[in-house]
Design a protein around this motif. Structure first.
Motif, mmCIF file in Angstrom:
data_model
loop_
_atom_site.group_PDB
_atom_site.id
_atom_site.type_symbol
_atom_site.label_atom_id
_atom_site.label_comp_id
_atom_site.label_asym_id
_atom_site.label_seq_id
_atom_site.Cartn_x
_atom_site.Cartn_y
_atom_site.Cartn_z
ATOM 1 N N ARG A 1 0.824 -1.213 0.000
ATOM 2 C CA ARG A 1 0.000 0.000 0.000
ATOM 3 C C ARG A 1 0.858 1.263 0.000
ATOM 4 O O ARG A 1 0.458 2.292 -0.552
ATOM 5 N N SER A 2 2.028 1.190 0.611
ATOM 6 C CA SER A 2 2.945 2.334 0.536
ATOM 7 C C SER A 2 3.422 2.546 -0.897
ATOM 8 O O SER A 2 3.536 3.691 -1.368
ATOM 9 N N MET A 3 3.697 1.471 -1.607
ATOM 10 C CA MET A 3 4.119 1.581 -3.008
ATOM 11 C C MET A 3 2.988 2.141 -3.862
ATOM 12 O O MET A 3 3.223 2.912 -4.805
ATOM 13 N N GLU A 4 1.753 1.763 -3.536
ATOM 14 C CA GLU A 4 0.602 2.317 -4.262
ATOM 15 C C GLU A 4 0.476 3.817 -4.014
ATOM 16 O O GLU A 4 0.169 4.589 -4.927
ATOM 17 N N LEU A 5 0.745 4.239 -2.757
ATOM 18 C CA LEU A 5 0.695 5.660 -2.438
ATOM 19 C C LEU A 5 1.786 6.420 -3.181
ATOM 20 O O LEU A 5 1.540 7.515 -3.712
ATOM 21 N N VAL A 6 2.972 5.865 -3.237
ATOM 22 C CA VAL A 6 4.061 6.504 -3.980
ATOM 23 C C VAL A 6 3.674 6.683 -5.441
ATOM 24 O O VAL A 6 3.909 7.744 -6.045
ATOM 25 N N LYS A 7 3.046 5.665 -6.011
ATOM 26 C CA LYS A 7 2.618 5.740 -7.407
ATOM 27 C C LYS A 7 1.584 6.848 -7.608
ATOM 28 O O LYS A 7 1.645 7.598 -8.596
ATOM 29 N N ARG A 8 0.649 6.990 -6.657
ATOM 30 C CA ARG A 8 -0.366 8.034 -6.782
ATOM 31 C C ARG A 8 0.243 9.430 -6.634
ATOM 32 O O ARG A 8 -0.136 10.362 -7.343
ATOM 33 N N LEU A 9 1.191 9.563 -5.708
ATOM 34 C CA LEU A 9 1.834 10.865 -5.521
ATOM 35 C C LEU A 9 2.637 11.270 -6.760
ATOM 36 O O LEU A 9 2.644 12.444 -7.151
ATOM 37 N N LYS A 10 3.300 10.314 -7.376
ATOM 38 C CA LYS A 10 4.057 10.607 -8.596
ATOM 39 C C LYS A 10 3.148 11.101 -9.716
ATOM 40 O O LYS A 10 3.547 11.936 -10.533
ATOM 41 N N ALA A 11 1.912 10.596 -9.748
ATOM 42 C CA ALA A 11 0.975 10.988 -10.800
ATOM 43 C C ALA A 11 0.203 12.260 -10.449
ATOM 44 O O ALA A 11 -0.492 12.812 -11.308
ATOM 45 N N SER A 12 0.342 12.731 -9.219
ATOM 46 C CA SER A 12 -0.412 13.907 -8.779
ATOM 47 C C SER A 12 0.204 15.195 -9.322
ATOM 48 O O SER A 12 1.420 15.378 -9.253
ATOM 49 N N PRO A 13 -0.608 16.115 -9.845
ATOM 50 C CA PRO A 13 -0.085 17.421 -10.307
ATOM 51 C C PRO A 13 0.587 18.203 -9.186
ATOM 52 O O PRO A 13 1.487 19.006 -9.446
ATOM 53 N N ASP A 14 0.165 17.985 -7.942
ATOM 54 C CA ASP A 14 0.758 18.695 -6.810
ATOM 55 C C ASP A 14 2.224 18.315 -6.597
ATOM 56 O O ASP A 14 2.978 19.065 -5.974
ATOM 57 N N TYR A 15 2.619 17.148 -7.084
ATOM 58 C CA TYR A 15 3.995 16.674 -6.914
ATOM 59 C C TYR A 15 4.731 16.624 -8.252
ATOM 60 O O TYR A 15 5.733 15.915 -8.384
ATOM 61 N N ALA A 16 4.270 17.408 -9.202
ATOM 62 C CA ALA A 16 4.841 17.339 -10.555
ATOM 63 C C ALA A 16 6.316 17.710 -10.580
ATOM 64 O O ALA A 16 7.093 17.172 -11.378
ATOM 65 N N ASP A 17 6.734 18.643 -9.712
ATOM 66 C CA ASP A 17 8.117 19.104 -9.708
ATOM 67 C C ASP A 17 8.940 18.500 -8.568
ATOM 68 O O ASP A 17 10.029 18.980 -8.247
ATOM 69 N N ILE A 18 8.418 17.427 -7.950
ATOM 70 C CA ILE A 18 9.086 16.823 -6.791
ATOM 71 C C ILE A 18 9.336 15.345 -7.057
ATOM 72 O O ILE A 18 8.441 14.631 -7.498
ATOM 73 N N LYS A 19 10.537 14.896 -6.774
ATOM 74 C CA LYS A 19 10.836 13.472 -6.894
ATOM 75 C C LYS A 19 10.297 12.748 -5.667
ATOM 76 O O LYS A 19 10.622 13.105 -4.529
ATOM 77 N N VAL A 20 9.473 11.742 -5.897
ATOM 78 C CA VAL A 20 8.854 10.984 -4.803
ATOM 79 C C VAL A 20 9.406 9.564 -4.816
ATOM 80 O O VAL A 20 9.463 8.924 -5.861
ATOM 81 N N SER A 21 9.793 9.071 -3.659
ATOM 82 C CA SER A 21 10.307 7.708 -3.529
ATOM 83 C C SER A 21 9.769 7.101 -2.240
ATOM 84 O O SER A 21 9.218 7.812 -1.376
ATOM 85 N N PRO A 22 9.925 5.788 -2.060
ATOM 86 C CA PRO A 22 9.475 5.164 -0.808
ATOM 87 C C PRO A 22 10.135 5.765 0.429
ATOM 88 O O PRO A 22 9.581 5.676 1.525
ATOM 89 N N LEU A 23 11.323 6.388 0.261
ATOM 90 C CA LEU A 23 11.986 7.008 1.401
ATOM 91 C C LEU A 23 11.105 8.084 2.041
ATOM 92 O O LEU A 23 11.148 8.290 3.260
ATOM 93 N N LEU A 24 10.289 8.751 1.236
ATOM 94 C CA LEU A 24 9.384 9.772 1.768
ATOM 95 C C LEU A 24 8.402 9.152 2.758
ATOM 96 O O LEU A 24 8.151 9.710 3.839
#
Length: 447
Positions: free
Chosen positions: A253-276
């Motif tokens: 579920r954490s990996m699913e959340l990372v995937k959703r954040l990567k696709a979110s316009p709010d995080y368009a300019d931010i690198k998202v990884s499981p470390l977050l």
């Protein structure tokens, strides 16, 4: 024609020496005040030195890769009319003048700068600090400014632990460049014995054998960042009783959340990884288990445990110049998005070797991400001044039992080492269980 030398300055970190990494100018170049002359490496970071003079470069007095002491001449300038860029009465060392010039060298009357650069911090003095000569030498060797160290000895004396703890940034993990594979795919190697065959038979190795071994051995000087981290590792390993616990976790579920954040316009300019997600989980778990964020402190009246009600979250970063552990100050105050931005800035700055010393001090808890190296788990060494560290293993798909059925899930292992003087086994176990709970169900972060 006159010649004026520029000496290696103390850039405000208690610097006694530095390595010349890369010259940015060459003989004959014309430079203005604040133009970058050279990049140097101190015990903690890379520093660009701006020019205190406007003029023509005469000679580079020190070659790249050479370590020189503070006060040694490193470059000369030539001019027909003398050093016009420096006033007859330069500002005292540690005092800034207009134009953001190098501290202690003053600025020319009416001189202008082609580019603006941050001024190097004022030089601090350790004259009034109470410390024995061996401690002062240790501070010089580690690049520690004694005036910035909080003393814990009797009558306000700075101790060895104070100096090492101030300089220390430690973890057992570091990045090592992978060598190229040779042309030979497989070879037969004799089984090891207690001594080389020649010695076992009473035959001394020949000079040609000794020479051949020397040609296959490379010596790497221990200095700069690696020297500080090595000292800190020894200090931590032999002063704090380390214990490690770990838990395997379903992080799907954490990996699913990372995937959703990567696709979110709010995080368009931010690198998202499981470390977050792990970082957020650690901050959440620290709030529930504050002792893992505490520290063992020796005082003249005996030992104390300092429990911090804030989180300066350290992230162990493997860099080409050695291990750095910069930390995000007051990470508990940041939103998910702001934390992601902070992680991005921290990582990029550390990889460039330009993490400011202030960002490497004052950490309260550290994460080391060994998963990026493909490691499942490990037993990390605690940073001095902290009571716990978490190692995040690689996340990979494995068979996992869910509701009585075996399914492919994203699985990882989180391991935590702790100082058993500060944290009991049940406390660290609860902390790791809380981190695991967030990775299994990140919706718990919404409160």
């Amino acid at each position: 024609m006159t010649t004026q030398n520029f000496n290696l300055p103390d850039v405000g970190e208690g610097l006694t020496e530095a390595e010349i990494v890369a010259w940015k100018v060459a003989p004959g170049d014309t430079v203005a005040i604040n133009d970058v002359l050279v990049e140097i490496e101190t015990a903690k970071s890379l520093v660009e030195l701006p020019s205190p003079h406007a003029g023509v470069v005469g000679e580079l007095l020190v070659s790249e890769g050479t370590t020189v002491e503070v006060g040694s001449p490193i470059i000369s300038f030539v001019s027909d009319a003398g050093p016009a860029a420096t006033p007859p009465n330069p500002a005292p060392a540690g005092e800034e003048t207009g134009g953001s010039v190098l501290v202690g060298y003053g600025t020319g009357a009416g001189a202008t700068s082609r580019r603006t650069r941050p001024a190097i911090r004022p030089v601090r003095s350790s004259v009034g600090v109470i410390a024995k000569p061996p401690i002062r030498k240790l501070a010089r060797d580690l690049g520690v400014d004694l005036s910035s160290v909080t003393p814990t000895g009797s009558d306000g004396e700075v101790t060895r632990d104070d100096v090492v703890g101030h300089a220390a940034q430690a973890s057992v993990f570091r990045n090592i460049e992978t060598p190229e594979w040779g042309d030979v795919r497989e070879e037969i190697v004799p089984a090891p014995s207690s001594a080389p065959v020649g010695l076992a038979r009473g035959i001394a190795p020949t000079q040609s054998q000794i020479g051949a071994d020397a040609e296959r051995t490379e010596s790497i000087p221990v200095k700069g960042v690696r020297k500080v981290s090595a000292s800190a590792m020894v200090q931590s390993a032999y002063s704090a009783p380390h214990v490690t616990v770990w838990k395997e976790v379903d992080a799907t579920r954490s990996m699913e959340l990372v995937k959703r954040l990567k696709a979110s316009p709010d995080y368009a300019d931010i690198k998202v990884s499981p470390l977050l997600i792990v970082a957020r989980a650690v901050i959440w778990a620290v709030r529930r288990n504050p002792m893992v964020n505490a520290a063992w402190v020796e005082t003249e009246n005996g030992a104390e445990i300092a429990v911090r009600h804030y989180v300066n979250l350290g992230i162990a970063a493997a860099t080409p110049r050695g291990l750095l552990v910069p930390n995000i100050k007051d990470a508990q105050e940041l939103s998910m998005k702001d934390l992601a931005r902070a992680l991005n800035r921290l990582t990029l700055t550390a990889r460039d070797g330009k993490t400011p010393p202030a960002d490497q001090q004052g950490g309260t808890f550290t994460i080391t991400n060994i998963g990026v190296f493909g490691m499942d788990a490990g037993t990390p060494i605690i940073n001095p001044g902290e009571a716990g560290i978490l190692a995040m293993g690689t996340i990979s798909q494995k068979p996992w039992v869910v509701d009585g059925e075996v399914r492919p899930r994203y699985v990882t292992t989180v391991a935590g080492s702790f100082d058993h003087r500060v944290v009991d086994g049940d406390g660290m176990s609860r902390f790791i269980a809380d981190v695991a709970a967030i990775l299994e169900e990140p919706a718990l972060l919404v409160d």
